[in-house]
Write an enzyme that holds these catalytic residues in place. Structure first.
Site, PDB file in Angstrom:
ATOM      1  N   GLU A  24     -54.651 -29.469  24.477  1.00 18.93           N
ATOM      2  CA  GLU A  24     -54.496 -30.534  25.531  1.00 18.93           C
ATOM      3  C   GLU A  24     -53.629 -31.621  24.883  1.00 18.93           C
ATOM      4  O   GLU A  24     -53.914 -31.974  23.697  1.00 18.93           O
ATOM      5  CB  GLU A  24     -55.808 -31.185  25.892  1.00 18.93           C
ATOM      6  CG  GLU A  24     -55.953 -31.702  26.944  1.00 18.93           C
ATOM      7  CD  GLU A  24     -57.306 -32.269  27.277  1.00 18.93           C
ATOM      8  OE1 GLU A  24     -58.258 -31.750  26.828  1.00 18.93           O
ATOM      9  OE2 GLU A  24     -57.432 -33.044  28.274  1.00 18.93           O
ATOM     10  N   ARG A  65     -64.790 -22.100  14.344  1.00 22.33           N
ATOM     11  CA  ARG A  65     -63.844 -23.148  14.486  1.00 22.33           C
ATOM     12  C   ARG A  65     -63.808 -23.472  12.772  1.00 22.33           C
ATOM     13  O   ARG A  65     -64.667 -23.290  11.714  1.00 22.33           O
ATOM     14  CB  ARG A  65     -64.264 -24.353  15.113  1.00 22.33           C
ATOM     15  CG  ARG A  65     -65.177 -25.222  14.747  1.00 22.33           C
ATOM     16  CD  ARG A  65     -65.645 -26.209  15.888  1.00 22.33           C
ATOM     17  NE  ARG A  65     -64.622 -27.218  15.752  1.00 22.33           N
ATOM     18  CZ  ARG A  65     -63.931 -27.625  16.843  1.00 22.33           C
ATOM     19  NH1 ARG A  65     -64.065 -26.781  18.094  1.00 22.33           N
ATOM     20  NH2 ARG A  65     -63.110 -28.471  16.854  1.00 22.33           N
ATOM     21  N   LYS A 102     -61.127 -36.085  17.483  1.00 21.23           N
ATOM     22  CA  LYS A 102     -59.810 -36.877  17.929  1.00 21.23           C
ATOM     23  C   LYS A 102     -60.367 -38.440  18.113  1.00 21.23           C
ATOM     24  O   LYS A 102     -59.559 -39.214  17.670  1.00 21.23           O
ATOM     25  CB  LYS A 102     -59.358 -36.218  19.378  1.00 21.23           C
ATOM     26  CG  LYS A 102     -58.329 -35.042  19.198  1.00 21.23           C
ATOM     27  CD  LYS A 102     -57.785 -34.598  20.532  1.00 21.23           C
ATOM     28  CE  LYS A 102     -57.363 -33.155  20.239  1.00 21.23           C
ATOM     29  NZ  LYS A 102     -57.141 -32.447  21.660  1.00 21.23           N
TER      30      LYS A 102
END
Ligand code: ATP
Ligand code: MG
Length: 583
Positions: free
Chosen positions: A52, A287, A297
């Protein structure tokens, strides 16, 4: 690439269960004989990396990039770079550009057989909208008028089924009309929402009539003001995959519970003629969690906004741009990703695995140079004043093909800089460097014998004295007559290049800086950056931004790509030669 770990680290499991899945599909021909909408044959393995564009890529994304592009490469397939830009508010062209740069820099390519496989999910809004209309017509979606809170309340819990919305059974025509009104901007944000009509009693909460389209009056970085309805991720993602003929859609474990919805969307839309079978399949892996770093983020942005670091590319940031500026190579990052494999279980990977990969990559290839970081004057009293004698050393380490052919040259003179820690007036047990009466070799130069030192009025040592043996020069016959234990690096005081060197270390001193809701700002390592003026071998004057060297005995250093200027490099320490953490 070897999976063996040096530097004494235990080898982590390097299994990759995704290979097993792909190989089984190749054997059974699951994705054989497909062709795209133009009739061109499709590879059997088509993966994608779907960021994204709402931030900078970090080491966790590198893991996903290496997996997706790596599997495509290894199985003669292709990997798409797809911007998952279905969320208008947070996305920006700046992020699109840095993501493109970072993926390229990591060494991957989305061009294959003359075609460019760079896509934007926002280019599929028409299909997503038409898909939603089709679901409504088939009674598989409806426009709900409940607000967010009412929806939450009627969703039920893990042990209780949800309650039907009063709008669940409204006629398809009515939903269709309202959905069009939503698109035409006749309703405010949050007043109406399109939901899939699946099962309010499903044990999987994701199937309790999930929202699939919402109203957002916002300008989108790609489609501008064309749309004021936007698809939800879990509805959009399977459609993006199917439109691009993805075979193996690889994501992180948090999406495991979403897989039934992924399949539901694709099955229903393929029944309606939107997609041909075989459909893409979603697989989940754990992950990458690295100790001593954070990858959220939001938190990384906080470090930037609060000026705790100098920017997204601060060499202490776990972003790709930060790692690059720190001196990480694409090869090292890929090596770390390979070594840590892909697994189904969440675990922590020690930061030293990343550092070890960098050392293993650079050791055989980084040119060598000398740097004195904590300088102390060494005066060779019997060396003629004003004279300089040329010394030379191989540029490359023994493992490098150019080891024997390329040499660097630097002068030895009467006054030199050595490391402060290479002299002790009163040596401790086992110390074999300079102390009065002891002999050492000045690397690539002469053997010297220490004769004493000078002190200032406070008793601080300000210079060391020695005398040299003229017949002991490295590379000459006489040199073998001297047996010494110490082998010190040095630079000529007259010729040295004084340069800014930034000694970077881990940004956090806690291995799990933000675990369990901890305040990560409390875990900052106060010594993560030290700026010094060091004396460097004069040849380093020609270092270009981005050039990486091994400074002998100190570690790997990169000429900073932002702050270095012609003839005046600034160096960043990428990593020390040995791991000093956790010891
Ligand atoms: P966001 O919270 O903004 O969604 P994100 O880190 O998931 O953050 P994306 O841009 O959606 O960001 O991520 C792109 C891809 O990278 C996704 O497929 C995601 O699963 C993967 N990814 C992100 N972080 C990691 C990680 N730590 N390890 C492996 N893959 C990751
Ligand atoms: Mg995400």
């Amino acid at each position: 690439m070897s999976n063996e770990l040096k530097n004494g680290h235990p080898a982590p499991p390097s299994t990759n269960f995704l290979r097993g899945i792909i190989e089984a599909d190749l054997v059974s021909g699951t994705y054989a004989d497909r062709s795209d909408s133009q009739g061109q044959p499709l590879p059997q393995v088509v993966t994608r990396f779907p960021p994204e564009p709402n931030g900078y890529l970090h080491i966790g994304h590198a893991k996903s990039i290496c997996l997706n592009f790596g599997l495509a490469r290894d199985y003669a397939g292709r990997c798409h770079l797809r911007f998952d830009d279905t969320n208008p508010e947070k996305e920006d062209q700046e992020y699109v550009d840095t993501i493109i740069d970072s993926v390229k820099w990591l060494g991957f390519d989305w061009n294959k057989d003359g075609q460019t496989h760079l896509y934007y999910a926002s280019n599929y809004f028409d299909v997503m909208y038409a898909g939603a209309q089709s679901l409504i017509k088939s009674g598989l979606a409806y426009v709900d008028e409940q607000n967010a809170e009412q929806m939450r309340e009627s969703r039920g819990t893990l042990t209780e089924p949800g309650k039907d919305s009063p709008w669940r059974n409204r006629p398809a025509d009515e939903s269709l009309r309202l959905f069009e009104e939503m698109r035409d901007g006749k309703h405010a944000d949050g007043t109406l929402i399109l939901r899939a009509r699946i099962d309010m009693a499903s044990p999987n909460m994701n199937l309790r009539d999930p929202a699939i389209y919402r109203i957002r009056h916002a300008t989108h970085h790609n489609t501008g003001d064309k749309w004021c309805v936007y698809p939800m991720y879990s509805y959009a993602h399977p459609i993006e995959d199917a439109l691009e003929n993805i075979s193996h859609s690889i994501c992180t474990l948090e999406f495991e519970d979403q897989r039934p919805l992924y399949d539901w969307v694709l099955e229903r839309l393929s029944d309606a003629g939107f997609f041909k079978k075989p459909l893409p399949h979603q697989y989940e892996f754990a992950r990458l969690n690295l100790t001593y770093i954070i990858t959220s983020k939001r938190k990384l942005k906080q470090l930037v906004d609060e000026k705790i670091v100098s920017g997204w590319d601060d060499p202490r940031m776990p972003t790709i741009v930060g790692l690059r500026r720190r001196g990480y190579t694409p090869e090292a990052i890929r090596l770390m990703c390979d070594r840590t494999g892909a697994s189904k279980n969440n675990s922590w990977i020690d930061y030293s695995i990343l550092e070890g990969a960098l050392r293993d990559d650079l050791d055989p290839k980084a040119p060598r140079a000398v740097a004195v970081l904590r300088p102390l004057k060494l005066i060779i009293d019997n060396f003629p004043e004003g004279q300089s004698i040329d010394c030379s050393a191989p540029v490359y380490p023994p493992a490098h093909p150019q080891h024997d052919s390329e040499h660097r040259h630097f002068p030895i003179t009467r006054e030199l800089w050595i490391e402060r820690e290479d002299f002790m007036e009163v040596p401790t047990k086992g110390y074999f460097r300079l102390f009065p009466g002891n002999k050492v070799r000045l690397r690539y130069g002469y053997v010297v014998e220490c004769t004493g030192c000078d002190k200032d009025e406070n008793g601080n040592i300000i210079a060391v004295h020695c005398s040299y043996f003229e017949d002991s020069k490295s590379g000459t016959e006489g040199s073998s007559n001297y047996k010494v234990k110490g082998n010190l690096h040095w630079v000529s005081a007259e010729h040295a290049l004084a340069a800014e060197v930034r000694l970077y270390d881990r940004l956090f001193s806690d291995p799990h800086p933000d675990a369990g809701g901890k305040d990560f700002l409390q875990a900052l390592n106060p010594n993560s950056k030290e700026v010094i003026t060091a004396y460097l071998e004069p040849t380093l004057k020609s270092a270009k931004p981005g050039d990486i060297y091994q400074f002998e005995r100190h570690g790997y250093f990169v000429a900073d790509r932002i702050d270095s200027t012609d003839g005046k490099p600034v160096f960043n320490r990428a990593v020390t030669l040995k791991d000093s953490w956790g010891k």
